[in-house]
Design an enzyme around this catalytic site. Structure first.
Site, PDB file in Angstrom:
ATOM      1  N   GLU A 142      -4.648   8.175   7.077  1.00 10.91           N
ATOM      2  CA  GLU A 142      -5.530   7.202   6.442  1.00 10.91           C
ATOM      3  C   GLU A 142      -5.820   6.045   7.404  1.00 10.91           C
ATOM      4  O   GLU A 142      -6.956   5.597   7.534  1.00 10.91           O
ATOM      5  CB  GLU A 142      -4.881   6.675   5.153  1.00 10.91           C
ATOM      6  N   HIS A 157       0.824  -1.206   0.000  1.00  5.47           N
ATOM      7  CA  HIS A 157       0.000   0.000   0.000  1.00  5.47           C
ATOM      8  C   HIS A 157       0.866   1.268   0.000  1.00  5.47           C
ATOM      9  O   HIS A 157       0.585   2.241  -0.713  1.00  5.47           O
ATOM     10  CB  HIS A 157      -0.918  -0.038   1.223  1.00  5.47           C
ATOM     11  N   GLU A 216       2.222   1.834  -3.409  1.00  2.34           N
ATOM     12  CA  GLU A 216       1.180   2.383  -4.276  1.00  2.34           C
ATOM     13  C   GLU A 216       1.129   3.915  -4.139  1.00  2.34           C
ATOM     14  O   GLU A 216       1.101   4.647  -5.129  1.00  2.34           O
ATOM     15  CB  GLU A 216      -0.169   1.762  -3.898  1.00  2.34           C
ATOM     16  N   HIS A 217       1.141   4.385  -2.902  1.00  2.00           N
ATOM     17  CA  HIS A 217       1.118   5.838  -2.677  1.00  2.00           C
ATOM     18  C   HIS A 217       2.329   6.521  -3.320  1.00  2.00           C
ATOM     19  O   HIS A 217       2.210   7.599  -3.893  1.00  2.00           O
ATOM     20  CB  HIS A 217       1.159   6.135  -1.167  1.00  2.00           C
TER      21      HIS A 217
END
Lengths: 425, 427
Positions: free
Chosen positions: A143, A67, A70-71
């Site tokens: 997040e 994740h 991905e960012h």
């Protein structure tokens, strides 16, 4: 290109495995304005330990790397953020990470090829620095915190905690504030170089395209890479039994949430699609809108809405999820259990079975309404080793006998857990 | 995609959207009525009670079995706020006959089923079925109480409530729990009769449609009366003036605070709504927008930071998820962005990309079946009607001067913060 056609839904997929190993799937949709492209890598939150193909060295990575990566993919060496570039082109771009894959996508009406340039450029050119990695920790931290207040997510994570003792499905896709603090650029480059190899990736495009033309456009934008062998992934040995029967958490919610889950094991040789269809039918028969138990629970005020019914699986896990709101989750749990026993003893009624099969058929066809849903479905299924058309192909092979057998195999009381989120008052 | 519109009776309009893009046909029926405090909770309950059972389908189970047999046709009832109106919505989606394994006529069945549920309810002695009313009251109570569950949306609802105190738009579309005590099977049925008699009715059909579909609908609505509907045009001008911004802070047991800022656009020039759309896209509508860039990317203060434009009320809402301790800092950065908009600190590229993102959304409307219906219904409720091309042209024509002019007329009305309770320790 291989052409796979499904006459039931009247759609075609053009499929090609390129020399560098990348799989491309093209689903033409005439007269649609929207064009959708999604590029995914078979790398998700489950992949926490693996052997580096080049050196043969085994590495273990902190939770949340897929994740985090991905960012960070959007940031370019010249200081430009690719999300901004795509956004300036008027296209809607996004990315997401699941437990078994990471995907980069955009949808556009105009400027499709400029946007494709950008997408294929940034996914093939990572740029990580100590500074930009540090900065991202603040954003991802927010997040993660946001999900702390999300009752539905907490409910799900707690159910995973009960079902599994070792399987990394029980870890939050984003990791924890603590685990992401250990991520640095070396980890990111190691994972990028391993998992973002074309042989570990697939691309799906959907929209008004000529398949040959779009395939060439994709080929022209690929950077050549050295060949890479298969990635050896290491997953912890997971017992067949559950870890814990029940879990309860208190949060600020108006009405308790429940999730009843059954742990399942997918045999490597099993027809996953066929099993999935049978389980969907069973879930509808047990607690769907037209089921007697739903009627009873509704009339007694224990269920006010149809619960969510799902069979979730990848190559590494499989479970049934039944979730919703109820003033007393224990009642649902108890009555569902009794209903399962009753159906196992008496068998499923043929008329109900045929009726629910019709309903499921309609759901499968309706999935082909939306360009974005089609593309996402083909990509997600691909990483599970499935062609999405298989659901329509296998539909007729699901018999009453087979479904009765699946009921006995999957809905086993010892494999069941209950997760509950209760209100403060 | 084009719309064929026919007023079959005064106040009752059929809209046909002919398209072969979808595997399904979608049927929608909307009842539009002014939003009133005394009716809001009643109206919220009516669709739910109607789709529970009718004169010919006695139980919910019977309806659901019928839907299963129609290859999983999807029935839904709901409630929306459209400007100062409350809209009661009914949807029925079914497969297009060409995708059925066996010959059938699902569109006819859908029309019959939906008109049965809406116009032929289960009534005894001038009352709805009591069991259904009680069940749905309980369900509505939980929906209303449940508004706290989605924190971001709750903060948004609270901000609107504060901005539109004692005005129709400030009402919660699902109504209020305290009204539920007075509602019974009898008075609810009376409200239903008024609604069926007076409100504006729009019937939408999207898909591959047979030629005689309008006649079929006319036949089904034979006994429904003409009416002079009293709905309110959604683009009605409102007298607003600049006020001292209200700041409201409330506590909840949450980890992440939610900040919502409600802004008034105090300008009434012609076509300003298109200017406001572009203004909003530059401010917070896209990932290149000022808010996303400055609150999220540069200051790392938030995971979410965006704004949206509410056309019907001429408001802009800014929404962020932040840490409570960063409230002042976030507010300050947001105010800086509003100031920059006034000073014209945005360039042609910003305008171009803002326009592109809006136009792209408009162009995609025909690709989603429900979006097409929502678009034409929005046009139906506004006093001026416009197709996609005209709409796109209006957006393209917006100039920098217009945006800057508008920026000078944007004022903060309400700042709402939903924050975690202050605890001792490291919070």
């Amino acid at each position: 290109m291989e052409i796979i056609e499904n006459l039931t839904v009247n759609e075609k997929v053009y499929k090609e495995k390129l020399e560098n190993g990348l799989t491309v799937m093209i689903i033409p949709k005439k007269n649609f304005e929207k064009k959708y492209v999604i590029w995914g890598t078979h790398f998700g939150s489950l992949d926490n330990e693996f052997v580096l193909p080049k050196t043969g060295k085994t590495i273990k990575i902190p939770d949340g790397v897929a994740h985090f990566l991905e960012h960070k993919m959007f940031e370019q060496e010249n200081g430009v953020n690719s999300l901004d570039v795509l956004s300036s082109l008027g296209v809607e771009a996004n990315a997401y990470t699941t437990n078994d894959h990471t995907a980069y996508l955009f949808e556009s009406t105009d400027n499709f090829y400029e946007a494709l340039d950008e997408l294929m450029d940034y996914v093939q050119h990572p740029y990580f620095t100590d500074e930009n990695v540090e900065k991202e920790k603040g954003i991802i931290g927010q997040e993660i915190t946001m999900y702390d207040d999300h009752p539905g997510w907490q409910l799900y994570m707690n159910a995973m905690e009960c079902l599994y003792s070792k399987n990394p499905i029980k870890i939050d896709v984003a990791g924890t504030i603590e685990s992401i603090s250990k991520i640095d650029k070396e980890v990111l480059y190691n994972c990028y170089n391993t998992f973002y190899h074309p042989s570990n990736m697939a691309m799906v495009v959907c929209g008004d395209f000529n398949p040959e033309d779009i395939l060439n456009e994709i080929k022209n934008r690929l950077v050549s890479k050295e060949e890479q062998g298969e990635i050896k992934r290491i997953y912890p040995e997971e017992p067949e039994s559950i870890s814990k029967k029940e879990i309860e958490k208190t949060m600020e919610v108006s009405n308790p949430l429940f999730m009843i889950a059954y742990k399942d094991v997918l045999d490597k040789n099993e027809n996953k699609v066929k099993k999935h269809i049978a389980i969907q039918i069973l879930l509808e028969l047990l607690l769907g809108a037209s089921s007697p138990l739903y009627k009873e629970m509704y009339e007694q005020g224990y269920l006010l809405n149809e619960p969510d019914l799902e069979y979730e699986f990848s190559n590494e896990y499989a479970h049934v999820l039944i979730s919703g709101n109820s003033k007393d989750p224990k009642v649902i749990d108890k009555r569902l259990n009794e209903q399962i026993k009753y159906l196992i003893e008496n068998g499923i009624c043929k008329e109900d079975f045929e009726r629910i099969k019709k309903k499921i058929y309609g759901e499968y066809i309706t999935e082909y309404n939306s360009i974005s849903e089609i593309a996402r479905m083909f990509l997600a299924d691909y990483f599970k080793g499935i062609c999405s058309f298989d659901y329509l192909e296998s539909y007729n092979t699901v018999t009453l006998e087979y479904t009765n057998q699946i009921l006995k195999d999957v809905f086993v009381e010892d494999k069941k857990v209950l997760s509950v989120i209760k209100g403060n008052n | 995609m084009e719309e064929i519109r026919k007023e079959i009776k005064k106040g009752i309009t059929v809209h046909l959207i002919e398209t072969d893009k979808f595997k399904t046909n979608l049927l929608s029926v909307f009842f539009t009525t002014p939003m009133l405090r005394e009716n809001v909770t009643y109206n919220a309950l009516i669709p739910a009670v109607l789709i529970r059972g009718s004169s010919n389908y006695k139980t919910t189970e019977e309806i659901n079995k019928e839907l299963d047999k129609m290859y999983g046709a999807v029935l839904d009832g709901g409630i929306e706020k459209a400007g100062d109106n409350q809209v009661l919505k009914f949807y029925l989606e079914c497969l297009n006959d060409e995708y059925l394994p066996k010959q059938d006529n699902l569109l006819d069945k859908s029309l019959n089923l939906l008109s049965e549920l809406i116009f032929n309810p289960q009534v005894q002695n001038g009352e709805f079925n009591k069991e259904y009313v009680d069940g749905e009251k309980e369900k509505l109570r939980q929906i209303i109480d449940g508004k706290i569950d989605n924190k971001a949306n709750y903060a948004f609802i609270r901000c609107i409530e504060e901005m539109y105190k004692d005005k129709p738009y400030g009402l919660y579309k699902y109504g209020y729990t305290k009204d539920l005590e007075q509602i019974n099977a009898k008075n609810l049925y009376e409200k239903y009769l008024n609604l069926i008699k007076d409100s504006k009715i729009d019937i939408f059909l999207s898909g591959k449609l047979p030629k005689d579909v309008i006649e079929k609908i006319e036949k089904l609505l034979e006994n429904v009366n003409e009416r002079e509907p009293d709905y309110i045009y959604s683009d009605k001008e409102e007298n607003k003036e600049e006020i001292e911004p209200k700041v409201i802070k409330e506590d909840m047991d949450i980890m992440q605070a939610k900040l919502v800022m409600g802004l008034d656009v105090l300008s009434t020039k012609k076509d300003e709504k298109y200017v406001a759309l572009v203004y909003n896209a530059i401010l917070g509508g896209t990932p290149t927008s000022k808010l996303f860039q400055n609150v999220r990317e540069k200051a790392s203060l938030a995971y979410t930071a965006s704004s949206s434009y509410l056309r019907q009320k001429n408001n802009i809402f800014i929404k962020c998820g932040i840490e409570t301790k960063n409230f002042e800092k976030a507010k300050e950065i947001i105010e800086e962005q509003l100031e920059e908009m006034k000073q014209g600190k945005f360039n042609d590229d910003d305008i171009k990309s803002a326009k592109r993102s809006i136009i792209s959304v408009v162009k995609c409307i025909p690709d989603e079946q429900d979006m097409g219906i929502t678009y034409y219904f929005g046009q139906e409720l506004s006093s001026s009607k416009m197709d996609f091309n005209e709409y796109t042209k209006k957006i393209e024509d917006v100039t920098k001067e217009q945006i800057q002019d508008l920026a000078k007329n944007v004022f903060v009305n309400t700042v709402y913060l939903l924050k975690g309770e202050d605890k001792n320790g490291d919070n």
